[in-house]
Design a protein around this motif. Structure first.
Motif, short mmCIF file in Angstrom:
data_model
loop_
_atom_site.label_atom_id
_atom_site.label_comp_id
_atom_site.label_asym_id
_atom_site.label_seq_id
_atom_site.Cartn_x
_atom_site.Cartn_y
_atom_site.Cartn_z
N GLU A 1 0.87 -0.92 0.06
CA GLU A 1 0.13 0.12 -0.09
C GLU A 1 0.86 1.41 -0.14
N LEU A 2 1.99 1.22 0.62
CA LEU A 2 2.89 2.45 0.91
C LEU A 2 3.46 2.51 -0.53
N VAL A 3 3.92 1.58 -1.25
CA VAL A 3 4.62 1.59 -2.52
C VAL A 3 3.46 2.11 -3.77
N GLU A 4 2.32 1.83 -3.38
CA GLU A 4 1.38 2.19 -4.48
C GLU A 4 0.98 3.82 -4.01
N LEU A 5 0.91 4.28 -2.82
CA LEU A 5 0.94 5.57 -2.59
C LEU A 5 2.21 6.31 -3.16
N ALA A 6 3.31 5.81 -3.15
CA ALA A 6 4.58 6.67 -3.57
C ALA A 6 4.44 6.46 -5.11
N ALA A 7 3.92 5.48 -5.85
CA ALA A 7 3.84 5.48 -7.28
C ALA A 7 2.85 6.57 -7.66
N THR A 8 1.72 6.52 -6.84
CA THR A 8 0.67 7.58 -7.33
C THR A 8 1.42 9.11 -7.22
N LEU A 9 1.83 9.32 -6.19
CA LEU A 9 2.51 10.79 -6.00
C LEU A 9 3.42 10.79 -7.14
N ALA A 10 4.41 9.89 -7.47
CA ALA A 10 5.53 10.16 -8.39
C ALA A 10 4.80 10.49 -9.79
N ARG A 11 3.90 10.05 -9.91
CA ARG A 11 3.09 10.89 -11.11
C ARG A 11 2.92 12.24 -11.56
N HIS A 12 3.21 12.75 -10.12
CA HIS A 12 2.81 14.33 -10.33
C HIS A 12 4.30 15.01 -10.53
N PHE A 13 5.40 14.22 -10.69
CA PHE A 13 6.83 14.66 -10.99
C PHE A 13 7.16 14.27 -12.31
N ARG B 1 10.09 -3.56 -2.34
CA ARG B 1 8.83 -3.58 -3.28
C ARG B 1 8.92 -2.09 -3.87
N LEU B 2 9.46 -0.96 -3.36
CA LEU B 2 9.64 -0.04 -3.96
C LEU B 2 10.65 -0.08 -5.09
N ALA B 3 11.89 -0.72 -4.80
CA ALA B 3 12.92 -0.96 -5.79
C ALA B 3 12.36 -1.78 -7.11
N ALA B 4 11.46 -2.80 -6.68
CA ALA B 4 10.93 -3.31 -7.78
C ALA B 4 9.90 -2.62 -8.81
N ALA B 5 9.10 -1.99 -7.90
CA ALA B 5 7.93 -1.26 -8.57
C ALA B 5 8.08 0.16 -9.08
N LEU B 6 9.05 0.83 -8.50
CA LEU B 6 9.33 2.27 -8.96
C LEU B 6 10.67 2.38 -9.14
N LYS B 7 11.18 2.32 -10.45
CA LYS B 7 12.69 2.58 -10.62
C LYS B 7 13.19 3.76 -10.58
N ARG B 8 11.99 4.91 -10.50
CA ARG B 8 12.61 6.28 -10.26
C ARG B 8 12.90 6.68 -8.94
N ALA B 9 12.25 5.80 -8.07
CA ALA B 9 12.26 6.09 -6.80
C ALA B 9 14.08 6.11 -6.14
N ARG B 10 14.09 7.02 -5.37
CA ARG B 10 15.61 7.24 -4.92
C ARG B 10 15.32 7.47 -3.20
N LEU B 11 15.42 6.39 -2.38
CA LEU B 11 15.42 6.66 -1.13
C LEU B 11 16.44 7.83 -0.58
N VAL B 12 15.83 8.54 0.27
CA VAL B 12 16.70 9.52 1.00
C VAL B 12 17.36 9.12 2.13
N GLY C 1 13.27 11.61 -14.70
CA GLY C 1 14.53 11.68 -13.58
C GLY C 1 14.08 10.98 -12.46
N PRO C 2 14.89 10.97 -11.27
CA PRO C 2 14.72 10.46 -10.15
C PRO C 2 13.70 11.13 -9.31
N VAL C 3 12.97 10.36 -8.34
CA VAL C 3 12.03 10.89 -7.51
C VAL C 3 12.39 10.54 -6.11
N SER C 4 12.70 11.66 -5.31
CA SER C 4 13.16 11.27 -4.04
C SER C 4 12.07 10.78 -3.04
#
Length: 98
Positions: free
Chosen positions: A29-41, A69-80, A45-48
């Motif tokens: 669920e958290l990864v789905e939320l991050a993926a939804t928010l990433a669409r606004h960027f 799960r984040l690494a597998a689902a959202l390749k643009r994600a970069r953990l701070v 490029g990477p999304v922090s």
């Protein structure tokens, strides 16, 4: 319910199946939320992504599941790597809205 969360995380850490499934569902669920928010960027490029909150500590099974799960689902994600104060982050985002 929130008071039970640390107990569920402890049970998941000890290998209890239902608790592990609950942690995996929460991470999904958290990864789905991050993926939804990433669409606004826009762009490619990477999304922090910052991890914050009392349940997302470094040794937490929820943090581990979320990272995987984040690494597998959202390749643009970069953990701070540093802990982010949520209030400071909100202020920085608000500053950029002007």
């Amino acid at each position: 319910m929130a008071a039970l969360a640390p107990h569920v995380l402890n049970a998941a850490r000890e290998g209890e199946g239902v608790a592990r499934q609950a942690v995996d569902d929460a991470a999904r669920e958290l990864v789905e939320l991050a993926a939804t928010l990433a669409r606004h960027f826009p762009g490619t490029g990477p999304v922090s992504v910052a991890i914050a909150g009392g349940l997302l500590l470094p040794q937490s099974p929820l943090t581990t599941a979320f990272r995987e799960r984040l690494a597998a689902a959202l390749k643009r994600a970069r953990l701070v790597p540093d802990k982010i104060d949520s209030a400071v982050g909100a202020l920085r985002l608000a500053e950029g809205l002007e």
